[in-house]
Design a protein around this motif. Structure first.
Motif, mmCIF file in Angstrom:
data_model
loop_
_atom_site.group_PDB
_atom_site.id
_atom_site.type_symbol
_atom_site.label_atom_id
_atom_site.label_comp_id
_atom_site.label_asym_id
_atom_site.label_seq_id
_atom_site.Cartn_x
_atom_site.Cartn_y
_atom_site.Cartn_z
ATOM 1 N N GLY A 1 0.834 -1.210 0.000
ATOM 2 C CA GLY A 1 0.000 0.000 0.000
ATOM 3 C C GLY A 1 0.863 1.252 0.000
ATOM 4 O O GLY A 1 2.103 1.185 0.086
ATOM 5 N N GLY A 2 0.182 2.386 -0.097
ATOM 6 C CA GLY A 2 0.902 3.663 -0.047
ATOM 7 C C GLY A 2 1.230 4.053 1.388
ATOM 8 O O GLY A 2 2.276 4.644 1.691
ATOM 9 N N LYS A 3 0.351 3.706 2.303
ATOM 10 C CA LYS A 3 0.475 4.139 3.695
ATOM 11 C C LYS A 3 1.810 3.770 4.339
ATOM 12 O O LYS A 3 2.390 4.583 5.064
ATOM 13 N N TYR B 1 -3.950 14.155 5.873
ATOM 14 C CA TYR B 1 -4.094 12.729 6.149
ATOM 15 C C TYR B 1 -3.547 12.473 7.568
ATOM 16 O O TYR B 1 -2.402 12.835 7.869
ATOM 17 N N ASN C 1 1.544 17.068 0.494
ATOM 18 C CA ASN C 1 0.521 16.281 -0.207
ATOM 19 C C ASN C 1 -0.179 17.186 -1.212
ATOM 20 O O ASN C 1 -1.234 17.742 -0.942
ATOM 21 N N TYR D 1 -2.835 10.893 -5.208
ATOM 22 C CA TYR D 1 -3.856 11.320 -6.181
ATOM 23 C C TYR D 1 -3.246 11.915 -7.452
ATOM 24 O O TYR D 1 -3.943 12.582 -8.214
ATOM 25 N N THR E 1 0.870 4.837 -4.993
ATOM 26 C CA THR E 1 -0.067 3.767 -4.635
ATOM 27 C C THR E 1 -0.912 3.317 -5.827
ATOM 28 O O THR E 1 -1.235 4.120 -6.706
ATOM 29 N N ARG F 1 -3.665 -3.818 -1.248
ATOM 30 C CA ARG F 1 -2.496 -3.313 -0.541
ATOM 31 C C ARG F 1 -1.251 -3.422 -1.433
ATOM 32 O O ARG F 1 -0.432 -4.343 -1.318
HETATM 33 C C1 PLP Z 1 -3.282 11.398 1.045
HETATM 34 C C2 PLP Z 1 -3.244 9.924 1.185
HETATM 35 N N1 PLP Z 1 -2.053 9.326 1.319
HETATM 36 C C3 PLP Z 1 -1.953 8.000 1.446
HETATM 37 C C4 PLP Z 1 -3.079 7.199 1.449
HETATM 38 C C5 PLP Z 1 -2.904 5.714 1.648
HETATM 39 O O1 PLP Z 1 -3.236 4.989 0.553
HETATM 40 P P1 PLP Z 1 -3.163 3.394 0.557
HETATM 41 O O2 PLP Z 1 -4.573 2.887 0.622
HETATM 42 O O3 PLP Z 1 -2.511 3.053 -0.720
HETATM 43 O O4 PLP Z 1 -2.365 2.945 1.717
HETATM 44 C C6 PLP Z 1 -4.341 7.775 1.331
HETATM 45 C C7 PLP Z 1 -5.554 6.952 1.383
HETATM 46 O O5 PLP Z 1 -6.661 7.378 1.477
HETATM 47 C C8 PLP Z 1 -4.423 9.181 1.195
HETATM 48 O O6 PLP Z 1 -5.610 9.800 1.081
#
Ligand code: PLP
Length: 398
Positions: free
Chosen positions: A98-100, A124, A171, A206, A233, A244
């Motif tokens: 995932g990105g998180k 976020y 962001n 995004y 992501t 993920r």
């Molecule tokens: C600004 C931002 N960064 C990161 C993420 C994390 O994305 P992911 O679901 O790929 O972990 C989100 C998810 O909503 C997000 O809005």
């Protein structure tokens, strides 16, 4: 038995509490219009699912390299680099679940306890949580309304940089307020980072979810690639939130550290999922194009429905899934002083469920306006029209 003291610093995504409340309200037999979660209720493109199925059938079910399968790192280096005007190699791409996870791994890689990291607020919520969890000082920077959207208060940001500042979390194409930097604003942030030798986490979740124009990565500005880690992501573009799959795109020295963190944290990102990722990047682009087109119609439906509502000021975001209206006047007209109470009453009266500004970092003391966030990624056009019709009626009724 005691738990670790540092857990006192661990935040969360309080937006999930809104989800729980909406589910509870629905379970009591009420209609709910879900504008609260940034999830996508559209299927992952079939070619991506088929590629993952094939990978399982072919036995890609064991461990794979901690940094990701070579094919995925290669195609991502090419794709991410081409779209941003960067020269990247597979050594710059570390695949993640995932990105998180890029947020936490970036913080662990560049920050020591006591160091300061600037982060967007509202923003976020995981930035604030992870900086504090790892013993850093989370320093929020703010956005100012421009009449057509929001802009970063770069002067405030500049004033916050001190000897312990290590990094800026940035962001562009923002969650929750949809803000996109002007070239000048992005340049000013890059200059600040260069002057003070700061790292930048560029959260580009995004980057490709835009309805007009083109995105620019801060990493592509002169001198920035060597100090920027990009959060990439698959979640949004390919409707793959639950798979993920994402990546940290980073200068080699940080990439190596992040790869070592992968070994410690999860050994590797799910092996066969990564083969789906290769197909997503290299396969038929009509799937993601259709997803974006559906989201564009939902965005327009949402913004148009809010346009005539008294006391609500919303603008049309050019990217992302979120509309972030100022509801201060509507709250005053309804005699509701608290935005959390406004959300609760709206849910009970209309079934429309949404997050408020409070779900996106601790509000700053000088804030005078109240905002809500409507996510249009998980709700059909018909339901948007019906739900916001009810909401408009409720707001308009004294
Ligand atoms: C600004 C931002 N960064 C990161 C993420 C994390 O994305 P992911 O679901 O790929 O972990 C989100 C998810 O909503 C997000 O809005």
């Amino acid at each position: 038995m005691r738990l670790a003291d540092r857990l006192g610093n661990l935040g969360t995504e309080t937006a999930f509490a809104v989800s729980l409340r909406a589910t509870e309200w629905q379970a009591q037999g009420n209609r709910v219009y879900p504008f609260h979660l940034g999830d996508i209720n559209l299927p992952t493109p079939a070619n991506v699912v088929a590629a993952m199925d094939r990978a399982i059938a072919d036995g890609r079910t064991g461990y794979c390299p901690a940094a990701g399968i070579p094919q995925l790192r290669e195609v991502l280096a090419e794709d991410v680099g081409r779209r941003r005007g960067l020269s990247l190699g597979p050594e710059n791409v570390i695949v993640q679940p995932g990105g998180k996870p890029v947020i936490t791994k970036f913080i662990q890689s560049i920050m020591d306890p006591g160091d300061e990291v600037l982060y967007p607020n509202p923003g976020y919520p995981i930035y604030e949580s992870q900086i504090e969890y790892f013993g850093g000082v989370a320093r929020p920077y703010r956005y100012l309304p421009t009449g057509t959207g929001f802009a970063i208060d770069v002067e405030q940001m500049r004033a916050m940089v001190g000897p312990r500042t290590r990094a800026i979390v940035y962001n562009d194409l923002q969650n929750p307020n949809g803000a996109e930097s002007s070239d000048e604003e992005r340049r000013a942030i890059a200059d600040l980072a260069s002057e003070h030798d700061l790292w930048v986490l560029s959260d580009e979740a995004y980057f490709e979810m835009r309805y007009s124009g083109s995105s620019t990565s801060i990493a592509s500005l002169p001198g920035m690639q060597e100090r920027t880690v990009i959060l990439y992501t698959f979640s949004k573009k390919f409707a793959m939130t639950g798979w993920r799959l994402g990546a940290a795109v980073a200068p080699t020295a940080v990439a190596e550290v992040i790869s070592k963190l992968n070994t410690n944290d999860e050994s590797c990102t799910t092996h066969f999922v990564q083969h789906g990722g290769v197909e997503a990047i290299t396969g038929d682009p009509s799937g993601p194009a259709a997803i974006l087109e559906t989201l564009r119609r939902r965005r327009d439906e949402t913004v148009d429905a809010l346009a005539g509502v008294p006391g609500i000021e919303a603008y049309r975001p050019e990217a992302g899934f979120y509309v972030f209206p100022d509801v201060t006047a509507a709250m005053q007209a309804k005699g509701i002083p608290d935005v959390g109470e406004f959300a609760e009453q709206a849910l009970r009266a209309t079934g429309v469920s949404f997050c408020t500004r409070r779900h996106f970092g601790r509000p700053q003391p000088d804030e005078t306006r109240d905002y809500i966030r409507l996510a249009f990624s998980g709700i059909s056009e018909d339901d948007i029209r019906e739900g916001l019709g009810r909401f408009a009626e409720w707001v308009g009724a004294s």
